[in-house]
Design a protein around this motif. Structure first.
Motif, short mmCIF file in Angstrom:
data_model
loop_
_atom_site.label_atom_id
_atom_site.label_comp_id
_atom_site.label_asym_id
_atom_site.label_seq_id
_atom_site.Cartn_x
_atom_site.Cartn_y
_atom_site.Cartn_z
N PRO A 75 0.94 -1.34 -0.38
CA PRO A 75 -0.07 -0.46 0.01
C PRO A 75 0.60 1.40 0.09
O PRO A 75 0.45 2.56 -0.02
N PHE A 76 2.07 1.10 0.21
CA PHE A 76 2.97 2.76 0.10
C PHE A 76 3.42 3.02 -0.91
O PHE A 76 4.34 3.64 -0.56
N TYR A 77 3.44 2.09 -2.30
CA TYR A 77 4.00 2.22 -3.19
C TYR A 77 3.92 3.40 -3.98
O TYR A 77 4.95 3.80 -4.68
N ARG A 78 2.10 3.62 -4.12
CA ARG A 78 2.56 4.84 -4.82
C ARG A 78 1.79 6.54 -4.19
O ARG A 78 2.54 6.45 -2.86
N LYS A 103 7.77 -5.53 -11.27
CA LYS A 103 6.41 -6.18 -11.75
C LYS A 103 5.94 -5.71 -10.86
O LYS A 103 4.72 -5.06 -10.75
N GLU A 104 6.20 -5.54 -9.45
CA GLU A 104 4.71 -5.57 -8.07
C GLU A 104 5.02 -4.49 -8.17
O GLU A 104 3.95 -3.32 -7.53
N TYR A 108 1.24 -2.12 -7.81
CA TYR A 108 1.09 -1.23 -7.21
C TYR A 108 1.22 0.25 -6.83
O TYR A 108 0.29 0.47 -6.11
N ALA A 109 1.87 0.25 -7.54
CA ALA A 109 1.88 1.29 -7.71
C ALA A 109 1.22 2.42 -9.08
O ALA A 109 1.25 3.95 -8.87
N ASP A 110 1.14 1.73 -9.17
CA ASP A 110 0.11 2.36 -10.98
C ASP A 110 0.55 2.91 -11.80
O ASP A 110 -0.20 4.50 -11.53
#
Ligand code: GTP
Ligand code: MG
Length: 201
Positions: A75-78, A103-104, A108-110
């Motif tokens: 959840p902290f990638y964005r 890829k991950e 998750y960072a969209d």
């Protein structure tokens, strides 16, 4: 243009034990702990720096690399401005996992356009004599996977640690300059007078 008070979010990803926390601690506090505990979830530290005449505050996010903490870190990638993909030169599996980390992150960072996102690759634990990953293999992976910059670092003896974080800032500034340039070139000039066509009646 990056403003004087720019806060840039840089995130460290990579397998558990490759040295992400150690790199962050070395860079921000200039300390090294040879018995560091695994990170659980995420932690962050700020560091002010000047790069090529720009002043910025780096917010460095250190994540837990172990698989069991996946749901705590993603959840902290964005909102990340740059991603530091980290492996350890004495751990071949951590190098082979770089593609999964990328890829991950992108998912998750969209990230809409991963090919143009600033990734920097770090091969850590350069001080360990038993290497499993050669510099050439790492550089080749970087070339073939988007032309990412590659740094061989040692959090233990501080080799290249500052240079790697500075490169992250440079990559962000370069992207920002490009966006700035595009915005200026696409601006409609409301002051410009429309000259009448002389050939017209
Ligand atoms: N020799 C050597 N050891 C290192 C280096 N960087 C980290 N270590 C050691 O490797 C171990 C793991 O380092 P961490 O920084 O905790 O690794 P991490 O990537 O944060 O691991 P997770 O939090 O589980 O994701 C620790 O015992 C560190 O002291 C380095 O450059 N050289
Ligand atoms: Mg850690």
């Amino acid at each position: 243009m990056i403003s004087k008070s720019a806060l840039l979010k840089v995130i460290l990803l990579g397998d558990g034990g490759v040295g992400k926390s150690s790199l962050m601690n070395r860079y921000v506090t200039n300390k090294f702990d040879s018995h560091l505990f695994h990170t659980i979830g995420v932690e962050f530290l700020n560091k002010e720096l000047d790069v090529d005449g720009h002043h910025a505050t780096l917010q460095i996010w250190d994540t837990a690399g172990q698989e069991r903490f996946r749901s705590l870190r993603t959840p902290f990638y964005r909102g990340s401005d740059c991603c530091l993909l980290t492996f350890s030169v004495d751990d071949g599996q951590s190098f082979r996992n770089l593609a999964n980390w990328k890829k991950e992150f992108a998912y998750y960072a969209d990230v809409k356009d991963p090919d143009n996102f600033p990734f920097v690759v770090l091969g850590n634990k350069l001080d360990v004599p038993e290497r499993q990953v050669s510099g050439e293999d790492a550089r080749q992976w970087c070339r073939e996977n988007g032309g990412h910059p590659y740094f061989e670092t040692s959090a233990k003896d501080a080799t290249n640690v500052a240079s790697a974080f500075e490169e992250a800032v440079r990559r962000i500034l370069a992207l920002d300059d490009r966006a700035d340039h595009l915005i200026h070139n696409n601006t409609v000039d409301l002051q410009r007078k429309n000259h009448p066509d002389p050939s017209c009646c």
